[in-house]
Scaffold this active site. Structure first.
Site, PDB file in Angstrom:
ATOM      1  N   ASP A  36       0.627  -1.386  -0.149  1.00  8.65           N
ATOM      2  CA  ASP A  36      -0.482  -0.307   0.016  1.00  8.65           C
ATOM      3  C   ASP A  36       0.681   1.056   0.348  1.00  8.65           C
ATOM      4  OD1 ASP A  36      -2.622  -1.422  -0.049  1.00  8.65           O
ATOM      5  OD2 ASP A  36      -1.734  -1.935   2.122  1.00  8.65           O
TER       6      ASP A  36
ATOM      7  N   ASP B  22       0.886   5.536   1.313  1.00  7.09           N
ATOM      8  CA  ASP B  22       0.374   6.403   2.103  1.00  7.09           C
ATOM      9  C   ASP B  22       0.707   7.737   1.647  1.00  7.09           C
ATOM     10  OD1 ASP B  22      -1.424   4.126   2.906  1.00  7.09           O
ATOM     11  OD2 ASP B  22      -0.565   3.709   4.955  1.00  7.09           O
TER      12      ASP B  22
ATOM     13  N   ASP C 289       3.397   5.854  14.799  1.00  8.46           N
ATOM     14  CA  ASP C 289       4.141   5.580  15.739  1.00  8.46           C
ATOM     15  C   ASP C 289       5.255   4.862  16.989  1.00  8.46           C
ATOM     16  OD1 ASP C 289       4.037   3.982  13.580  1.00  8.46           O
ATOM     17  OD2 ASP C 289       2.616   2.874  14.274  1.00  8.46           O
TER      18      ASP C 289
END
Length: 449
Positions: A49, A51, A142
């Protein structure tokens, strides 16, 4: 970092992701690739993916792309859809206020940050639509390896948290205080384990210590969200390594509470069965074969069902068939309260389990009918794995079905005759067809009703 320092080439980036970046830049917005896709490109992996992060708001992104849809309340995101590929576009996140702002005496309206950002008493972020700068966004990421931003206008990567050093040292490190970050979003504990397994890295000591203390916070995560997160853990090609780390850090209990007590002994049949299922799943994924979550969850819950079934037989005096079906319903009901397994998968799980009772019944036409069942192959694979772990008659049964599938028509007939003779099955003679003749009616012997 310049292109020569980070090594990322546009050839490794999705064409659709590049389209999104270029259009946002052309409209005067900042736009970057961020997170896992940048990390994977740097370490030489192909991202699944891509982003994008930008200073455009979700509504502004939607105005630029006709193929855009806005999703989420907790995290407001824009999904730009290109056929089967979705490019996720997020707006730079800002910091939540440590204390709520006092409302104006002349107005009951709350401040923008109060409305758009919200945390629970435990520190978990319930709503996160507070927008900010790229620097704030980086601080909100994170892990250090996920705070790198690729800009297509000059092919540079900005590393805000020494992510490159973490990659070189093969360390998974949280940005900020581990306890605070885990409390904000307990799923970060699962992500730490997943990244460690995927990238062959170790989790920093302070992050590990916090995981062991705070694993129970996963019970605060909505079951629907946990379904997607657990899929990423076990259907990624590194399921076995991930499982070992989760066992090590006591993360099985909050996700699969009915299975966890059966895994205390690493040499138990339950532990060996789960490990073999994950080995086979990893092999299928890494060779491009299809896998279904239904098979994996059927394996996770099989022995809890067996144990509950035996308990119902002993305590309630039920026969095996009734106890087994009650066990399926009860065990499945308890599990979906923790992880919301969609019905399309629970239906298949039930069929796999129920066919385990039908596979030993092979006389007459039953064996041929079983081969035609749409879930036969999954049930057979399940039986074969059970046989490999438990051995004995179960393995003999699995071997019989292996031979029966590969046999010719005449060989199958011979196998069934031999089976009948060995197990003492009586030959079933064809029933005589009933005639339509009615018995004669007499006064002393009236015809049956």
């Amino acid at each position: 970092m310049t292109r020569g320092e980070h090594g990322i080439s546009r050839k490794g980036i999705s064409d659709n992701a590049l389209k999104v970046l270029y259009r946002l830049n052309s409209a005067g917005f900042e736009a970057y690739l961020v997170g896992g896709c940048v990390r994977d490109l740097i370490v030489g992996l192909h991202p699944k993916d891509f982003d994008v992060v930008t200073n455009a708001t979700p509504d502004e992104v939607k105005e630029l792309f006709k193929n855009c849809r806005l999703i989420g309340r907790r995290f407001r995101l824009a999904h730009v859809v290109f056929g089967r590929e979705i490019i996720e576009v997020a707006t730079f996140r800002g910091h939540h206020q440590s204390e709520p702002e006092k409302s104006d005496k002349k107005s009951d309206k709350k401040s923008n940050k109060e409305v758009l950002g919200k945390q629970s008493q435990e520190g978990q972020i319930l709503r996160d639509n507070v927008f900010g700068s790229i620097e704030e966004d980086a601080e909100r990421r994170d892990f250090t390896v996920n705070a790198m931003y690729y800009r297509v206008t000059d092919f540079t990567v900005t590393d805000f948290a020494n992510g490159m050093d973490a990659i070189k040292n093969k360390r998974i490190e949280l940005i900020g205080d581990p306890e605070t970050r885990y409390r904000e979003d307990p799923v970060r504990m699962l992500r730490a384990v997943r990244f460690a397994a995927k990238l062959d890295m170790t989790i920093s000591d302070d992050s590990v210590e916090a995981i062991r203390r705070l694993g129970s916070l996963l019970s605060n995560i909505p079951p629907a969200r946990l379904f997607e997160e657990v899929l990423k853990l076990f259907i990624s090609g590194q399921g076995l390594q991930t499982y070992d780390l989760m066992n090590k850090y006591d993360l099985i209990q909050p996700l699969l509470p009915q299975l966890a007590p059966l895994l205390v002994d690493a040499q138990s049949r339950e532990s060996q069965f789960i490990r073999q299922v994950l080995i086979n799943t990893d092999n299928r994924i890494n060779t491009g074969m299809r896998v279904t979550p239904a098979f994996l969850y059927a394996a996770f819950l099989w022995y809890p069902i067996e144990e509950y079934c035996q308990k119902m037989m002993d305590e309630a005096g039920l026969n095996h068939f009734d106890a087994f079906n009650i066990a399926i319903n009860d065990v499945l009901h308890r599990q979906v309260q923790r992880i919301m397994i969609p019905k399309r998968f629970t239906t298949t799980m039930r069929e796999i389990w129920q066919l385990q009772l039908r596979l030993p019944k092979r006389f007459g036409r039953r064996a041929y009918q079983m081969l035609e069942h749409p879930r036969f192959r999954a049930a057979y694979d399940f039986l074969l794995l059970r046989g490999q772990i438990e051995g004995g008659q179960l393995l003999e049964l699995a071997d019989w079905w292996t031979s029966f599938q590969e046999a010719s028509v005449e060989q199958r007939k011979t196998m069934l005759i031999k089976l009948r003779d060995e197990e003492g099955g009586a030959v079933r003679r064809p029933r005589k067809r009933r005639t339509n003749k009615k018995p004669k009616s007499t006064a002393s012997n009236p015809s049956p009703q």
